[in-house]
Scaffold this active site. Structure first.
Site, PDB file in Angstrom:
ATOM      1  CB  ILE A 258     -34.030 -60.794  67.234  1.00 17.25           C
ATOM      2  CG1 ILE A 258     -33.679 -60.653  65.749  1.00 17.25           C
ATOM      3  CG2 ILE A 258     -35.350 -61.515  67.391  1.00 17.25           C
ATOM      4  CD1 ILE A 258     -34.591 -59.716  64.977  1.00 17.25           C
ATOM      5  N   GLY A 259     -33.509 -59.505  70.267  1.00 20.38           N
ATOM      6  CA  GLY A 259     -33.896 -59.530  71.678  1.00 20.38           C
ATOM      7  C   GLY A 259     -32.834 -60.078  72.593  1.00 20.38           C
ATOM      8  CB  SER A 260     -31.789 -63.480  73.430  1.00 20.92           C
ATOM      9  OG  SER A 260     -31.577 -64.073  72.164  1.00 20.92           O
TER      10      SER A 260
ATOM     11  CB  CYS B 266     -32.884 -65.696  65.138  1.00 18.13           C
ATOM     12  SG  CYS B 266     -34.106 -66.497  66.204  1.00 18.13           S
TER      13      CYS B 266
ATOM     14  CD  GLU C 169     -35.108 -61.900  75.123  1.00 14.76           C
ATOM     15  OE1 GLU C 169     -34.991 -63.141  75.111  1.00 14.76           O
ATOM     16  OE2 GLU C 169     -35.706 -61.265  74.234  1.00 14.76           O
TER      17      GLU C 169
ATOM     18  CG  HIS D   6     -29.821 -70.565  63.841  1.00 13.91           C
ATOM     19  ND1 HIS D   6     -30.617 -69.469  63.625  1.00 13.91           N
ATOM     20  CD2 HIS D   6     -30.417 -71.257  64.838  1.00 13.91           C
ATOM     21  CE1 HIS D   6     -31.661 -69.507  64.432  1.00 13.91           C
ATOM     22  NE2 HIS D   6     -31.561 -70.582  65.178  1.00 13.91           N
TER      23      HIS D   6
ATOM     24  CD  GLU E  72     -42.936 -74.366  65.114  1.00 13.06           C
ATOM     25  OE1 GLU E  72     -43.398 -74.878  66.135  1.00 13.06           O
ATOM     26  OE2 GLU E  72     -41.949 -73.618  65.108  1.00 13.06           O
TER      27      GLU E  72
END
Length: 775
Positions: free
Chosen positions: A449-451, A744, A502, A712, A623
């Site tokens: 996802i990126g990080s 995520c 990132e 998570h 959200e």
């Protein structure tokens, strides 16, 4: 300045709050909990830290003049999970752990273990707070455990403080729950209401025996659109609880929006008080309350101070609202619109914001001062708070007239936007063919996802840079080294589309906010997102523009290390708003358009630099969806336009990704389609690929990556587990449109678990890819 006529004065209006930030001034709770998880802090030491933080909160509130402090709102992870413990609704897979050690079992439900999955997590209404979703089935048996609620009430009373226990209400608890995995397809948790109410009755009796005069039952679910059956359930619940002989007085608290059809239900219920939101978001509540004849014989707690944003209150306007309410209830007390959990603790800790600008801001401690001032003005008349009103008017005028808030060039550019700018130049089918030719990816391509993990060394380097112990050159070399490691690892295990990790970013919103005009950054403005995850939302104070490129240098550096595609990574305009404290002096859509134009410049610069895949994350799209259906079309129109405006200027063969996580997506699938992204990645591991089925049911025509790794939780999914999820995904999404990725970003995970989980993810993709028929 006139004094309020004596005939309209209540005996004495009181100030109160529904809840308060938990973390402590220096995030002591976070450190204690994470220390416990790592074995460095004992259970007794963790409990002692939590108790001291609770006492500090109550003392602060009492010293400010708050007449009734909340208890039970404090949590070491999540207040909905606390409610699950209170009512004994422990999932079968966690019962042994809870029985063996309640504290470890509690954290196992939140985080999972090596062998047992945690509870699903999703957003608390339209906030950025995440709660643990209760899992209930027709066989669920509830048992009361009021240990926490009674214990914390007893602590407050021992300090000599009037205290009001706070509980998640039974209707909201059931409406927030989801059917257990083995529940029948037609099972609705609300069917358990009659089984749950005796447990609440027992808890209320225990609280009364412990000295509670009032108990607050939070029912924010009643501000959403509710069916007649759900409204009947609410009426039945409060008829039963209100009729109990052995109970405290009951205050039903609602917030986040207008009550609508639930208002007459609660107004007629045999309860003793009702808390309602009277801020701009719920303005219709005022007329609606008058229309039902007010609350004769009941206490009204009026939420007139915004509990979700950081701007100072317009005290004169709030006093006008409160004065109007005086004739509608036996007594009117003053509160924030919701728990102050959603704002930082104290502006006094901010040393880097101009003192004049700081006077525009109110964090939790300042909001309590506003509440006490309003209660005093309501009780004694405006002459009693003349000095406070004059200072407040001056601060409001200072903000309204500041050049920080308006940039004519930004406004002119936003006004000139055309519809064509918010559209890609070619339809998806043509773009997809061009992108496949350019990228040459296999079926079931893998990405993240990126990080990547933000190690202690990396965070220490960032802190040393801020403190002046490390110069910019030294810090940037540390970032480059981290990027090299991230790229090398992804190449080693065979990820198809890479990310740079990132390493240079402190937070996915704050990083960009610090480089855009119009934003303010805090140093200590921490707000809980979930568990021990705290963020510092930036403050959107003025018009937005991008002085210079923000990500191009690091993305192109990563691309220079590999022949594989490297994604450019940006946070989208809706999330930039949702995870900031937004300005309240113009429509959100206007602000979103300004942010979108700044990000559009970044997207175009990334493409010019050779980036072939660009991801614009919008985890907050769902959200921020208004709680009432009538308000959603307008929101989704400007929200999807802002995304398309950000991405609409790239070539057909540049692949646009987006990402969303930890929300219910079924009711925004059309909006996801309207984004016109080429690829979307979504949370799916905890919900067993539910979103893939929702996309398929909608006929979603583009590519999607429902996550196969729940980031998570510290547990590492096996390759077999990830492959099983992929096979489930393939039943809904064809192989030529299915991606393989985590739920995520990996920022909060450690390197050992990340390495193991991603190796398993790539192995799973290869395994399932090998099972596919030849294309």
């Amino acid at each position: 300045m006139t004094t309020m006529p004596a005939a309209t004065k209540p005996a004495a209006a009181r100030a109160t709050v529904y809840g308060y930030p938990r973390q402590g001034r220096d995030r002591e709770l976070k450190r204690a909990i994470e220390g416990y998880w790592k074995g460095r802090v004992t259970a007794d030491a963790l409990r002692a830290t939590a108790a001291e933080l609770r006492r500090a909160n109550w003392r602060q509130l009492a010293e400010a003049g708050v007449a009734e402090v909340p208890t039970g709102d404090f949590s070491t992870y999540d207040h909905v999970l606390d409610t699950t413990v209170m009512v004994g609704a422990i999932p079968a897979r966690h019962r042994a752990a809870v029985a063996a050690d309640p504290l470890d079992g509690y954290f196992a439900m939140a985080r999972g273990t090596r062998d047992v999955a945690p509870l699903e997590m999703t957003k608390w209404f339209d906030t950025n707070y995440h709660y643990l979703v209760p899992e209930l089935g027709p066989d669920t048996e509830f048992t009361a455990d009021s240990t926490k609620q009674v214990g914390e009430l007893t602590e407050a009373l021992a300090l000599g403080l009037p205290a009001r226990p706070v509980l998640v209400g039974p209707v909201t608890y059931l409406l927030l729950a989801k059917p257990a995995p083995d529940a029948p397809a037609d099972f609705e948790p609300l069917a358990l209401l009659d089984r749950l109410l005796p447990v609440y009755a027992e808890v209320l009796a225990d609280l009364r025996a412990a000295g509670a005069e009032w108990a607050q039952l939070d029912e924010p679910a009643l501000v959403q659109d509710r069916t007649p059956a759900e409204l009947d359930a609410a009426a039945r619940a409060y008829r039963a609880l209100g009729s109990l002989a052995d109970r405290p007085k009951i205050l039903v608290a609602t917030y986040f929006d207008r009550l609508g059809d639930a208002l007459p239900v609660l107004a007629k219920a045999p309860v003793d008080g009702l808390a309602m939101d009277f801020t701009a978001a719920a303005a219709p509540n005022l007329d609606a309350l008058a229309a039902v004849g007010g609350l004769p014989g009941k206490r009204l707690v009026a939420g007139v101070v915004d509990g979700r944003n950081v701007w100072i209150n317009d005290l004169s306007r709030s006093l006008t609202t409160l004065g109007t309410l005086l004739g509608l209830a036996d007594r009117v007390d003053v509160a924030a619109s919701c728990s102050l959990l959603h704002v930082p603790l104290d502006t006094a800790a901010e040393r880097d914001i101009d003192p004049q600008i700081l006077r525009w801001l109110a964090f939790a401690r300042q909001k309590t001062t506003e509440l006490v001032t309003l209660a005093r003005g309501l009780s004694l008349g405006t002459d009693a708070i003349a000095a406070e009103l004059a200072a407040n008017r001056a601060d409001l005028a200072s903000r309204a007239g500041s050049p920080i808030t308006r940039d004519p060039a930004v406004r002119a550019r936003a006004a000139a936007v055309t519809e064509a700018e918010a559209r890609r130049s070619r339809p998806y089918r043509e773009r997809a063919a061009a992108q496949r030719a350019r990228l040459g990816l296999p079926r079931l391509p893998t990405t993240t996802i990126g990080s990547f993990p933000q190690t202690g060394d990396l965070r220490a380097a960032r802190a040393d840079l801020r403190a002046g112990h490390l110069d910019t050159a030294g810090y940037e070399e540390r970032v480059r080294a981290e990027i090299r490691e991230v790229v090398s690892f992804q190449e080693e295990i065979g990820v198809d589309v890479l990310v740079h990790g990132e390493a240079e970013r402190n937070d996915m919103v704050q990083y960009f906010a610090e480089q855009l005009t119009g934003y303010l950054a805090t140093q200590h403005g921490w707000v809980q997102s979930y568990g021990t995850r705290y963020v510092r939302p930036p403050i959107l104070a003025g018009d937005i523009s991008r002085p210079e490129p923000m990500t191009v240098r690091w993305t192109t550096y990563a691309a220079s290390l590999t022949s594989r595609p490297v994604k450019g990574m940006l946070t989208g305009p809706v999330t930039m708003l949702a995870w900031s404290f937004v300005r309240d002096d113009q429509p959100l859509g206007d602000t979103a358009r300004q942010v979108a134009l700044a990000l559009r410049d970044e997207v175009n610069d990334l493409e010019t630099a050779g980036t072939s895949v660009i991801q614009v994350d919008e985890p907050a799209l769902r959200e921020t969806l208004p709680l009432r259906a009538a308000d959603r079309a307008g929101y989704l129109e400007w929200a999807t336009e802002a995304f398309r405006l950000t991405t609409g200027g790239v070539r057909p063969d540049t692949q646009i990704h987006t990402h969303m996580c930890y929300a219910e997506f079924g009711d925004i699938v059309q909006a996801i389609d309207d984004l016109d992204a080429d690829v979307i990645s979504l949370e799916a591991a905890r919900s067993h690929m539910q979103v893939a089925r929702e996309l398929a049911a909608h006929g979603y025509p583009r590519e999607a990556g429902p996550g196969v790794y729940d980031i998570h939780s510290p547990r590492v999914p096996s390759a077999e587990e990830a492959a099983a999820l992929l096979r489930t995904g393939l039943r809904a999404i064809p192989a030529d449109r299915l991606w393989v990725n985590p739920d995520c970003g990996l920022k909060t995970r450690g390197w050992p678990e990340t390495r193991a989980a991603l190796r398993n993810l790539v192995t799973a993709a290869r395994t399932v890819r090998g099972e596919l028929p030849a294309s």
